[in-house]
Enzyme design. Structure first.
Site, PDB file in Angstrom:
ATOM      1  N   HIS A 422       0.754  -1.276  -0.021  1.00  0.00           N
ATOM      2  CA  HIS A 422       0.054  -0.125   0.023  1.00  0.00           C
ATOM      3  C   HIS A 422       0.847   1.225  -0.062  1.00  0.00           C
ATOM      4  O   HIS A 422       0.601   2.266  -0.958  1.00  0.00           O
ATOM      5  CB  HIS A 422      -0.812  -0.152   1.350  1.00  0.00           C
ATOM      6  CG  HIS A 422      -1.858   1.269   1.245  1.00  0.00           C
ATOM      7  ND1 HIS A 422      -1.502   2.277   1.947  1.00  0.00           N
ATOM      8  CD2 HIS A 422      -3.078   1.298   0.800  1.00  0.00           C
ATOM      9  CE1 HIS A 422      -2.248   3.122   2.021  1.00  0.00           C
ATOM     10  NE2 HIS A 422      -3.342   2.737   1.332  1.00  0.00           N
ATOM     11  N   CYS A 798      -2.366  -2.204 -16.127  1.00  0.00           N
ATOM     12  CA  CYS A 798      -2.390  -1.170 -15.339  1.00  0.00           C
ATOM     13  C   CYS A 798      -1.840  -1.267 -13.954  1.00  0.00           C
ATOM     14  O   CYS A 798      -2.185  -0.706 -13.101  1.00  0.00           O
ATOM     15  CB  CYS A 798      -3.820  -0.564 -15.512  1.00  0.00           C
ATOM     16  SG  CYS A 798      -4.874  -1.650 -14.680  1.00  0.00           S
TER      17      CYS A 798
END
Length: 850
Positions: A422, A798
């Site tokens: 993250h 992506c």
């Protein structure tokens, strides 16, 4: 001459692949009629033989230099950046030569030459203790005898007097040094193959000492930091080699300078000759060179020329300037710049000359460097930013709740995580320097300190620097180099755009991200992760209310409050990206990410919702999952709680209608995340189309949108033919696809990944480099089957791999339409795509010429 020995002449058969780059460059200088002393080159094979004890014909080697040679030996590898043994000068100095030279250059100068040779021979050839061979302050006969006596004591034999023996031992020492384990590892770290060869060049000495104007110097014609044209260097009278570059008394500038005397004033004709040689080198060697020269009684000698060492900023400017001046084609300029160099230019960097007091080393997750005071919570980061104090957010690992703190911080440091954790993903998206996986660091929350591996403690408020380019965390704030998006940078990328054959978009989650993407000339947005919008400002509280709503109507009522906020975000984002495509991914993360996990957070939430703490705790516990990343998230949430996707679709279409009426042309793609079955797409598509029809009827607008899926489960790749019948595009999310293909947690894999890579289980960290064999095969299958279901399906990737060379080359090979990476990787991807296309073109030309 012996085939193992090549006298360098304009027509001698030589190549860099056989003799090394230095030898080939010297031949080019000779072809340009530069005054290069007599030089003999030994090829790689000959040097390998020398390392194994098979010496060349020494008489044949020395013959071109006359009866009483005075020689130097320098290394000549294929790439000068690979390093090699240092040059040895004045080979041939002995008692007889000393007596002769005292008559020509003077006793002091001749003795100094002999002393320097004995010193370098003792240290680099005989491998004796350097401390015993310091040069004396006065070069006289007594100090020479002392040094020779020390040599004889240490080796049990007198200093060799035969020039052939001296030269043979120098050659043997340099050959063996190149073959040593340490040298091999060092050059392999710089990209050299394990079997890289070393050539050697033996050259007649140009003394630089004696009567008349004598000395040596080094000149270059460009600044190695800025890349701007500028004559730099030093000259030192009565000196040899590169002595002028040291901190020595008497060294003078080359050009006129208010700070002191210069060669331009002292010897204007010589200076003019050097300037002319520089221009000759630039135009004929097609490079910015650093030239080593010696003046001997007023006569110029060019000893060597090497490519100017340069930083990333100078590398770009030099390549562009050479192309603009017609010296090299634009295509070659593109190939000369490492894509990683562009990444450095986008961010502040620690000055490479700065001293570094290292605290810990982690994984370089987001490039650039920034300094600030240590803060240990997102709230402290926001408070620090409010006071105008730069801070570094230090966490064990970050969660979505930390996003506002990451926005406020200058840099982020975590103990856990890898390159797709993250913290890493958000850091790259924000352009915030980030180091993750610094597992040797620990946090003492009770006392507000972090503890370094060596036991040092740093308190909250202490200043540290995070270098996300190298993975280092440094004490204090070292000098920095600012980002440099100059005209040369933009010119190079425009040339890249003319060449590349695959699109490059950006991942952008907010209007600020979109503006960054626009500034870096991305062709559109390939991934807008809408959930990040819910962590902004007061929206987190509204989102939590929605999670605690008991019925569909209650959820819809809360989401109606989020609708205008999300619509405003989309409207701003669409306005920024006017004329380009924007791919919006619908809500993806599990709901627990929006809920607090600590006691204080639960109390605050209970107070906000006016509910008993026990009820709030029970609700949070009920939403917890054993493996939330494989639980109710993505399309599963959209089907189980359809009000979320309905609200998002309405916000998207109303924003499109609003910007359309303002005259902004926008094409929107709506992406469904975590799909694994065709029926999921059918269900979501039906609801999205219904919302679109309602907005069309209400606003009287034409809505140009396309609906597709994010392929990030293996099943979606395998069932792509069915899915593509209902999806106009397939965008492969390589982060989750890698995680699910390997069965690895991308947040936890960093704990053992280095051991796996070191032992050859994996060639590279699959979260860092796209796994072509496994994950790549799934993507290829998905692309092939997707085209069966819809021949005109648009294909892209992506994930975080998207800006890498491996991923771009893979996508080009499989006919993908574009890649989408974080905004700050867009320039890197543009250049990489151009280089990949140029390499293919070159390979095709080479094949056709066979």
């Amino acid at each position: 001459m012996n085939t193992q020995l090549t006298l360098i002449t304009p027509t001698a058969p030589m190549s860099a692949a056989v003799h090394g780059e230095r030898a080939k460059c010297l031949q080019r200088l000779i072809r340009l009629d530069m005054p290069v002393p007599v030089t003999v080159a030994l090829p790689f094979d000959a040097v390998r033989d020398i390392a194994q004890g098979r010496m060349p014909d020494m008489a044949a080697l020395i013959a071109p230099f006359g009866d009483r040679p005075l020689l130097s030996v320098r290394p000549s590898s294929l790439d000068p950046d690979w390093g090699g043994p240092g040059a040895i000068l004045n080979i041939g100095m002995n008692a007889r030569r000393l007596a002769q030279m005292k008559e020509t250059v003077g006793a002091r100068a001749a003795t100094a030459l002999y002393l320097r040779f004995v010193q370098s021979y003792a240290i680099h050839v005989a491998r004796l203790d350097p401390d015993a061979f310091d040069l004396p302050d006065v070069a006289d006969e007594a100090s020479l005898h002392t040094m020779l006596d020390i040599y004889e004591t240490e080796t049990d034999e007198p200093f060799p007097q035969d020039p052939a023996v001296q030269l043979a031992e120098v050659l043997r020492s340099m050959a063996r040094a190149w073959e040593g384990t340490t040298a091999r590892l060092l050059r392999q770290a710089k990209g050299a193959p394990a079997d890289a060869g070393l050539g050697l060049v033996v050259q007649a000495m140009a003394l630089g000492v004696g009567p008349g104007e004598c000395g040596s110097g080094v000149i270059q014609y460009v600044d190695e930091t800025t890349g701007l044209r500028q004559i730099k260097g030093r000259y030192l009278g009565q000196s040899q080699g590169r002595e002028a570059l040291g901190d020595v008394e008497g060294a003078i500038y080359l050009t006129r300078d208010d700070r002191g005397p210069s060669l331009e004033e002292h010897c204007p004709a010589t200076f003019a000759q050097l300037v002319a040689y520089g221009d000759l080198c630039r135009r004929n060697l097609r490079e910015e060179m650093q030239v080593e020269f010696t003046i001997e009684d007023g006569h110029m000698h060019i000893l060597d020329a090497v490519r100017v060492q340069r930083n990333s900023r100078a590398s770009v400017r030099i390549a562009v300037a050479l192309a603009e001046d017609g010296i090299i084609p634009r295509e070659e300029a593109l190939m000369r710049v490492e894509p990683a160099a562009l990444s450095e230019l986008l961010h502040r960097q620690v000055d490479p000359r700065a001293k570094r007091d290292l605290i810990v080393r982690g994984i370089a997750a987001s490039p650039g460097a920034a300094a600030g005071r240590i803060v240990l919570t997102a709230a402290d980061a926001q408070a620090s930013a409010a006071r105008g104090e730069p801070c570094v957010l230090v966490r064990r690992e970050t969660t979505p709740e930390d996003i506002r703190g990451m926005h406020a911080a200058q840099a982020v440091l975590t103990m856990r995580g890898g390159v797709t954790s993250h913290a890493a993903v958000i850091g790259r998206g924000l352009g915030v320097p980030c180091v993750v996986g610094a597992s040797e660091l620990s946090i003492d929350r009770k006392n507000g300190k972090i503890i370094a591996p060596d036991g040092r403690r740093f308190a909250a408020g202490d200043v540290i620097t995070v270098d996300g380019t190298t993975g280092q965390v440094i004490v204090g704030e070292p000098p920095m180099l600012e980002a440099a998006l100059d005209d040369a940078f933009k010119t190079l990328l425009h040339w890249a755009d003319d060449v590349r054959d695959i699109g490059v978009r950006a991942n952008a989650d907010t209007p600020a991200d979109a503006q960054t993407a626009r500034n870096f000339e991305a062709e559109g947005i390939g991934l807008c992760r809408t959930e990040h919008m819910f962590f902004e400002g007061d929206r987190l509280g509204v989102m939590r209310e929605m999670i605690f709503a008991e019925s569909s109507d209650d959820r819809r009522a809360v989401l109606d409050r989020l609708l205008p906020m999300q619509r405003a975000d989309f409207q701003a984002l669409f306005g920024i990206m006017a004329g380009k495509s924007v791919c919006v991914r619908l809500f993806d993360p599990p709901l627990h990410e929006f809920l607090p996990s600590d006691k204080q957070g639960l109390r605050d939430l209970a107070e906000q919702l006016a509910l008993p703490l026990a009820d709030v705790t029970d609700r949070v516990d009920a939403l917890s999952e054993y493996n939330p990343m494989l639980g109710m998230r993505g399309v599963r949430l959209g089907i189980a709680i359809p009000e979320i996707y309905d609200m998002q679709a309405q916000a998207i279409f109303e924003a499109m209608a609003a910007v359309g009426k303002a005259g902004t042309d926008i094409s929107v793609e709506i992406m469904i995340p975590l799909v694994s079955a065709m029926r999921e797409v059918e269900l979501v598509k039906g609801r999205v189309d219904a919302v679109a029809n309602a907005v069309r009827a209400k606003t009287k607008s034409t809505l140009d949108y396309h609906l597709g899926v994010m392929v990030e489960t293996p099943r979606a790749a395998l069932r792509a033919q069915d899915i593509a019948e209902h999806a106009e595009f397939l965008s492969f999310g390589t982060n989750d696809l890698t995680q699910m293909t390997y069965g690895l947690s991308r947040d936890d894999a960093g704990r053992f990944m280095s051991a796996y890579v070191q032992q050859g289980v994996y060639a590279e960290d699959p979260f860092h480099t796209l796994d072509i064999e496994g994950v790549g095969e799934l993507i290829a299958i998905g692309a092939e089957r997707g085209r069966l279901g819809r021949p005109d399906v648009v294909l892209s990737i992506c994930g975080e791999h998207a800006g890498s060379r491996v991923a771009i080359e893979f996508c080009r090979a499989h006919g993908f339409d574009y890649v989408s990476c974080s905004p700050f990787r867009v320039p890197v991807a543009r250049l990489t795509a151009a280089q990949s296309a140029l390499q293919d073109r070159q390979d095709d030309e080479n094949w056709s010429g066979l």
